[in-house]
Design a protein around this motif. Sequence first.
Motif, mmCIF file in Angstrom:
data_model
loop_
_atom_site.group_PDB
_atom_site.id
_atom_site.type_symbol
_atom_site.label_atom_id
_atom_site.label_comp_id
_atom_site.label_asym_id
_atom_site.label_seq_id
_atom_site.Cartn_x
_atom_site.Cartn_y
_atom_site.Cartn_z
ATOM 1 N N ALA A 33 0.865 -1.183 0.000
ATOM 2 C CA ALA A 33 0.000 0.000 0.000
ATOM 3 C C ALA A 33 0.901 1.232 0.000
ATOM 4 N N LYS A 34 0.826 1.998 -1.101
ATOM 5 C CA LYS A 34 1.641 3.206 -1.203
ATOM 6 C C LYS A 34 0.919 4.342 -0.488
ATOM 7 N N GLY A 35 1.649 5.028 0.371
ATOM 8 C CA GLY A 35 1.065 6.145 1.094
ATOM 9 C C GLY A 35 0.720 7.301 0.165
ATOM 10 N N LEU A 93 12.765 -1.077 -11.192
ATOM 11 C CA LEU A 93 12.541 -2.243 -12.053
ATOM 12 C C LEU A 93 13.232 -3.475 -11.461
ATOM 13 N N HIS A 94 12.530 -4.583 -11.489
ATOM 14 C CA HIS A 94 13.044 -5.839 -10.927
ATOM 15 C C HIS A 94 12.210 -6.993 -11.453
ATOM 16 N N GLN A 95 12.717 -8.195 -11.241
ATOM 17 C CA GLN A 95 11.902 -9.400 -11.404
ATOM 18 C C GLN A 95 11.554 -9.875 -10.000
ATOM 19 N N ASP A 96 10.526 -10.687 -9.858
ATOM 20 C CA ASP A 96 10.213 -11.193 -8.510
ATOM 21 C C ASP A 96 11.038 -12.434 -8.166
ATOM 22 N N HIS A 97 11.698 -12.993 -9.177
ATOM 23 C CA HIS A 97 12.502 -14.202 -8.969
ATOM 24 C C HIS A 97 13.475 -14.111 -7.785
ATOM 25 N N ILE A 150 10.048 -8.239 -16.041
ATOM 26 C CA ILE A 150 10.608 -7.028 -15.406
ATOM 27 C C ILE A 150 9.480 -6.014 -15.200
ATOM 28 N N HIS A 151 9.397 -5.484 -13.974
ATOM 29 C CA HIS A 151 8.313 -4.540 -13.659
ATOM 30 C C HIS A 151 8.726 -3.608 -12.533
ATOM 31 N N GLY A 152 7.926 -2.579 -12.324
ATOM 32 C CA GLY A 152 8.132 -1.622 -11.238
ATOM 33 C C GLY A 152 6.927 -0.705 -11.186
ATOM 34 N N SER A 153 7.027 0.361 -10.384
ATOM 35 C CA SER A 153 5.930 1.341 -10.334
ATOM 36 C C SER A 153 6.476 2.650 -9.785
ATOM 37 N N ALA A 154 5.812 3.759 -10.163
ATOM 38 C CA ALA A 154 6.305 5.100 -9.807
ATOM 39 C C ALA A 154 5.701 5.558 -8.469
ATOM 40 N N TRP A 205 -4.312 6.651 -0.387
ATOM 41 C CA TRP A 205 -3.529 5.422 -0.380
ATOM 42 C C TRP A 205 -3.805 4.637 -1.659
ATOM 43 N N ARG A 206 -2.803 3.914 -2.141
ATOM 44 C CA ARG A 206 -2.989 3.000 -3.284
ATOM 45 C C ARG A 206 -2.691 1.583 -2.802
ATOM 46 N N ARG A 207 -3.743 0.754 -2.691
ATOM 47 C CA ARG A 207 -3.603 -0.580 -2.077
ATOM 48 C C ARG A 207 -3.630 -1.693 -3.133
ATOM 49 N N VAL A 244 -2.655 -5.925 -3.568
ATOM 50 C CA VAL A 244 -2.327 -7.177 -2.869
ATOM 51 C C VAL A 244 -1.755 -8.158 -3.896
ATOM 52 N N ARG A 245 -0.570 -8.659 -3.605
ATOM 53 C CA ARG A 245 0.046 -9.635 -4.527
ATOM 54 C C ARG A 245 -0.196 -11.053 -4.009
ATOM 55 N N VAL A 246 -0.661 -11.923 -4.911
ATOM 56 C CA VAL A 246 -0.810 -13.338 -4.566
ATOM 57 C C VAL A 246 0.093 -14.131 -5.508
#
Length: 279
Positions: A119-121, A130-134, A211-215, A222-224, A226-228
């Motif tokens: 959750a981004k404040g 940028l990253h991979q989740d691996h 490869i992904h990320g966010s600004a 708030w921006r919520r 949830v990663r599953v």
Amino acid sequence: MEMTVSAPGVLTAAQTTLFADNGYLRLEGVFGPEELAALSQELDYVIDRFVVPGKGWSGPWRQQYLSKEENEKSQLAATHEMQLYSAALARAILHPRLAGAVADLIGPEVEFHHMTLHAKGPEFGTPFPLHQDHPFYPHSDGAYIDAILHIDAGTEENGCLKFVPGSHKLGALPHVREGSPHLPPDQYPFETAVSCPAAAGDVVLFSIHTIHGSAVNRTPHWRRFVRVGYRNPRNLQTGGQAMGRPGWMVYGVRPKLEGVTVKPYAAMEVAAARAVAQA
Ligand SMILES: O=C(O)CCC(=O)C(=O)O
């Protein structure tokens, strides 16, 4: 008794091809208004009672991504396994359309692996380089999908997901290990990623190798997300988050694998807590 599990056919051929080409896919309206209201309320309950916001991911990337003020004020509420706190979140893991879509991509058998909150404040909501989740939960192959449940809409202004299309085909890449694992910003510029805005209730699926990320979240709200994480149970984990912990089967049945035993969850530290309470 032999059991044959077949893919559910939730995704169209066009959706499967999009995922194969790009390494990510948006599913519209997975959670309807009532499910979303329950998810939103129960998530707020969990955040209010159990989560202490922090500055978010660390590392030298912060100097390149953030101004001095943003670096100081950035805010992220993060935690894991909210299904242990909320029935609405537990139900979301098993959602038939979500589990079915994942089964079409990496199944037919699908095992739940983890649930994580990002959750981004408001105003200074922490970005993700940028990253991979691996690197966070390495597995033997690419049969692993992360699903981002959009409890709030993801927009350009509040830090929606951004992906490098087709990057999953690169496989597991070496990451900078100073602070939180991330790709070197000069070799993988943030500008090469494509925005993937989504509505509240949508789910975005992507490969553990995409490869992904966010600004930064610059809105007053708030921006919520949830990663599953879901995997094919044949794809064995080699380290990191939730290593060695078996998960619920969300589609099909667990295959019997040579040398793999399903061990029960580790005992909670209840005895220690009881001893403190009684002291
Ligand atoms: O929540 C976000 O904005 C990014 C999440 C992310 O990068 C991840 O879950 O791996």
